[in-house]
Design an enzyme around this catalytic site. Structure first.
Site, PDB file in Angstrom:
ATOM      1  N   PHE A 132       0.848  -1.192   0.000  1.00  0.00           N
ATOM      2  CA  PHE A 132       0.000   0.000   0.000  1.00  0.00           C
ATOM      3  C   PHE A 132       0.885   1.244   0.000  1.00  0.00           C
ATOM      4  CE2 PHE A 132      -2.827   3.274   1.600  1.00  0.00           C
ATOM      5  CZ  PHE A 132      -3.909   3.080   0.747  1.00  0.00           C
ATOM      6  N   ASP A 202       1.273  -4.269   8.615  1.00  0.00           N
ATOM      7  CA  ASP A 202       0.109  -3.425   8.344  1.00  0.00           C
ATOM      8  C   ASP A 202      -1.102  -4.364   8.262  1.00  0.00           C
ATOM      9  OD1 ASP A 202      -1.934  -1.935   7.221  1.00  0.00           O
ATOM     10  OD2 ASP A 202      -0.611  -0.785   5.917  1.00  0.00           O
ATOM     11  N   TYR A 227     -11.636   1.780  10.106  1.00  0.00           N
ATOM     12  CA  TYR A 227     -12.847   1.990   9.293  1.00  0.00           C
ATOM     13  C   TYR A 227     -13.128   0.876   8.295  1.00  0.00           C
ATOM     14  CZ  TYR A 227      -9.000   4.126   6.642  1.00  0.00           C
ATOM     15  OH  TYR A 227      -7.789   4.363   6.046  1.00  0.00           O
ATOM     16  N   LYS A 228     -12.248  -0.123   8.210  1.00  0.00           N
ATOM     17  CA  LYS A 228     -12.461  -1.181   7.214  1.00  0.00           C
ATOM     18  C   LYS A 228     -13.298  -2.301   7.847  1.00  0.00           C
ATOM     19  CE  LYS A 228      -8.113  -0.041   4.903  1.00  0.00           C
ATOM     20  NZ  LYS A 228      -8.568   0.490   3.629  1.00  0.00           N
ATOM     21  N   ARG A 376     -12.156  -4.821  -7.109  1.00  0.00           N
ATOM     22  CA  ARG A 376     -11.864  -5.411  -5.796  1.00  0.00           C
ATOM     23  C   ARG A 376     -13.178  -5.634  -5.048  1.00  0.00           C
ATOM     24  NH1 ARG A 376      -8.259  -2.308  -1.291  1.00  0.00           N
ATOM     25  NH2 ARG A 376     -10.035  -0.923  -1.350  1.00  0.00           N
TER      26      ARG A 376
END
Ligand SMILES: Cc1ncc(COP(=O)(O)O)c(C=O)c1O
Length: 417
Positions: A132, A202, A227-228, A376
């Site tokens: 990322f 991560d 938030y995921k 995705r």
């Protein structure tokens, strides 16, 4: 894994699976808009129904009536550690190893800096190539500041080979954000330790979706987003993990007052707090913390192993449906073919992926797009139904057949893809 018929799957097969799904009751605990199939909970989790009620209590009763007394009366000041304890249970940490604070990017900066200081004489930070972007960007910003160190990149499957005795810290994503590939937490951490390096993970795309044992794997450091899959809401604060055995040794450079050993003594000089609290910096965002707290309670009601079992099944079935219903339409699997080698997402490649995603969103199916060509699809087992997969793949087929890339309005990139 359930036994599935060898003929092409029908709606009734999927409906049967939903019928038998022990996690099915959790769906009602989320506010999901009618007519939407949500395949983006890996990017922004949906709203748990208990959150609006909690937030209105925090706003009207706690803030409205207690005013500044809320820091004590409602223990707002303790929220970063309290919510950290809950996330710790979801990621296999021990008590006192996780705190909720800042963003993932900022937490990366803090832990990378702490790691470099803890490994003097070593000058390399090893990162996963194509990980990322913020992970590499934060390394670059830090190295630019401190000078004298260098960044080394290696493909995830070559990270172990790229380690040597000059590596201070290795930074890698547990689940790759684009392909969904799941990395070997235990093996890579052990490889880093073999060379005396620290392992920083991560967990943005695995926390709350993939069971893991940070303490048992002897992971040194980790960060992740609220938030995921944790469903804490847009811009929810992130979390940070430091193994207890390293906590006294590691200090981070964003030495704000709330990471001080005695913040309200207002001393002239900084003294780091004992334990994980030294990784705090400034005042916590109480409204967002409260939302994340409530969302974590919901996840803790579910059995993570059961979540993983359903997630694997969702991944396998989605893949099979795409093969059965979208053959010859230009889709390719991006990432591992074995669902056990993936996190809770499946990624498909299509030369016109962006327009396909926009066409799906028009139809009420919401995945996301990651350039250059990846569609995705997050498969969050807490609220996704098996029947949703059948409907989503039917929409995917229809969208592809309509060749949405011929519509100029679907080619125009929006600010957030
Ligand atoms: C793998 C990964 N790491 C880090 C981040 C960045 O998190 P933040 O915006 O909280 O800094 C993201 C955001 O999507 C991510 O997917």
């Amino acid at each position: 894994m359930s036994e599935l018929p060898h003929r092409p799957l029908r709606h009734s097969d999927l409906a049967d699976l939903d019928h038998r799904d022990p996690l099915a009751p959790f769906r009602r605990r989320f506010q999901l808009p009618k007519g939407v199939i949500y395949l983006d909970g890996n990017s922004l989790g949906p709203l748990p129904t208990a959150v609006p009620e909690r937030l209105s209590r925090v706003i009207e009763e706690e803030w409205g009536r207690s005013l500044i007394r809320g820091w004590n009366d409602h223990d707002w000041i303790g929220l970063p550690l309290r919510v950290g304890e809950k996330i710790g249970r979801l990621i296999g940490a021990e008590s006192g190893e996780v705190v909720v604070t800042d963003s993932t990017s900022v937490n990366l900066f803090k832990l990378l800096a702490a790691a470099l200081k803890a490994r003097p004489g070593r000058s390399t930070v090893l990162v996963e190539e194509d990980g990322f972007p913020t992970d590499t960007y934060m390394v670059q910003g830090l190295l630019d500041l401190v000078g004298g160190h260098r960044l080394r990149r290696a493909p995830a499957e070559k990270l172990a080979e790229a380690l040597d005795d000059d590596v201070a810290v290795m930074l890698v994503g547990h689940v790759h954000y684009r392909s969904g590939a799941l990395r070997d937490l235990h093996g890579l951490t052990a490889a880093a330790h073999h060379h005396g390096a620290l392992a920083l993970w991560d967990l943005a795309h695995s926390a709350g979706a993939v069971p893991m044992e940070l303490a048992a794997c002897r992971v040194d450091l980790a960060v992740g987003c609220g938030y995921k899959f944790l469903n804490g809401g847009p811009g929810a604060p992130a979390f940070l993990y430091v193994a207890r055995r390293l906590q006294d040794e590691l200090t981070q450079p964003l030495s704000g007052w709330l990471g001080h050993a005695d913040p309200f003594a207002f001393e002239a000089d900084y003294r780091p707090a004992p334990g994980i609290a030294r990784h705090l910096c400034g005042t916590p965002p109480i409204l967002s913390m409260a939302a994340l707290d409530t969302a974590c309670d919901l996840l803790l009601e579910a059995d993570l192993e059961a979540l993983r079992a359903k997630s694997l099944e969702l991944g396998g079935i989605f893949q099979r449906l795409v093969e059965e219903r979208c053959a010859g339409l230009g889709l390719e699997l991006a990432g591992p073919a074995d669902p056990r080698q993936r996190g809770s997402q499946i990624s498909l490649r299509h030369p016109h992926g962006y327009a396909v995603v926009r066409a799906l969103v028009e139809r009420g199916v919401i995945p996301d797009f990651r350039g250059p060509d990846v569609i995705r699809c997050g498969l969050a087992p807490l609220y996704l139904r098996y029947a949703d997969l059948g409907a989503a793949v039917d929409h995917l087929r229809q969208a592809l057949e309509e060749e949405p890339w011929r519509r100029p309005e679907l080619q125009t990139r929006q600010g957030v893809p």
